[in-house]
Every structure is written in C-alpha cells, then in structure tokens.
Design a protein around this motif. Structure first.
Motif: not given
Length: 210
Positions: A104-114, A179-189
């Motif tokens: 849940x924390x990982x997904x929250x961090x991903x959404x926040x980064x996006x 792909x949208x299913x492989x989003x990650x915090x590093x690539x987004x930032x």
C-alpha cells in the motif's frame, strides 16, 4: 485530481484528460516518495561484490622464515593482509541489499510521484496507427511537435508496448518507453517530460486508482 490537455499526432489541442489519484498528505509526501525511491535503487543492487580473507587466499601455509634470529619482523604467513597478495581485511562479501516496503505504501508513493509531475505531463492521442512501420525520425518529429526540447529526457507511457512504437523509440538516447502497468518511482522522477497516451491514462486509473 490532475487536469491535462490532450494533443494529437500533429501537436494540436483536441481535448482534456482527467487523472484522479489518491496521493499522500503534503507533510508526508516527500518522505514516502523518497523511501520508495531508495528502496527501488537499493533493491537493484546485485550484492555480488566479494573479496578473499587471509583464510581463503591460496598458499601461505608455511611460515616464511623462523621466528627469531633473522633480524626481520615476525611473520607467520605470506598471505597476511599486510603482505602484497594477502587477504583483505573487512572486505565486501555477497549480501542481500533488499529493503521491504508495504504494498500500500509503494502504490501510494507511486501515485504521489505521478501526481507531482502533473506540470511536466503531456497527454497525447493514441498514435500507434500513425507508425505503420518503425520510423524513429517520425516519432522524434512528433515529440518535438508536442513541445518537448530535443535534449530533454522523456518518459513515454503506453497502455501496452506496440511493436512499431517500440522499434521506433529504442534508438532514441533520452527516450524511455514503458507500459502503464510497469510504472516506477525512479523513471517518473528521472524524466524531464512525461508523455502519456489517452488510453494509458485510463489504464493507470484502472490499475493504480483507489
């Protein structure tokens, strides 16, 4: 809620797209995103660095010279860490660098980064059919029409990897395609600009929206 302008293949504005994601509170957002980033980068380490101790280095079983009477310092093995070719003191050994983080924390961090990259996000219409064959030049020209500088690092997010788009993008130095299913915090930032197709927005909403 993130509101974005949708552009077509020619770079013209053709509509609006909305991305609704539950993000972390402002006071804790930076902390949770940082934790997720550190976790991702640390977990990517192989942990295979290894050195030999004096017990593992080959040779050195015989005392090199007698204890007393030579005028030299006492020595018990030619594989002492003080000797050239000897063992290594406190050197690295294979280890696991994995850091755990709740899902849940990982997904929250991903959404926040996006959501934090909303100002650098460009939504475009699906363009896979525009590339009837792999053509890097046409894709680079389209990216320029979308208002992105040539030297910018671009993250291109698709609902799924289309073969012609992948072959057109793989030789562009600063273009990362996922792909949208492989989003990650590093690539987004790490990206200067994020290009998302309209269908990828729906996919992100479907997979990560809560």
């Amino acid at each position: 809620m993130v509101e974005c302008v949708v552009r077509n293949w020619q770079g013209e504005e053709v509509g609006q797209a909305t991305l609704e994601l539950r993000v972390a509170r402002e006071e804790s957002a930076a902390h949770i995103v940082h934790r997720a980033l550190v976790r991702q980068m640390t977990n990517a380490r192989q942990g295979t660095a290894s050195t030999k101790t004096r017990a593992e280095v080959r040779g050195g079983g015989r005392k090199p010279w007698r204890q007393k009477g030579t005028g030299r310092a006492r020595a018990g093995s030619i594989r002492s860490p003080l000797w050239r070719g000897g063992g290594v003191i406190f050197g690295p050994k294979p280890r696991n660098y994995e850091i755990k983080m709740n899902r849940k924390e990982r997904r929250l961090a991903l959404r926040t980064a996006l959501a934090s990259r909303a100002t650098d996000m460009i939504v475009v219409e699906d363009f896979a059919e525009q590339l009837s064959r792999p053509k890097t030049k046409e894709l680079v020209a389209a990216i320029a029409r979308w208002g992105i500088e040539p030297e910018a690092k671009v993250l291109l997010i698709l609902p799924e990897l289309a073969q012609n788009v992948y072959l057109s993008a793989r030789n562009v130095e600063k273009l990362n395609l996922i792909p949208a299913t492989q989003l990650n915090v590093y690539d987004l930032l790490n990206a200067d600009k994020i290009v998302v197709t309209a269908s990828a927005i729906k996919k992100i909403q479907e997979v990560y929206g809560e």
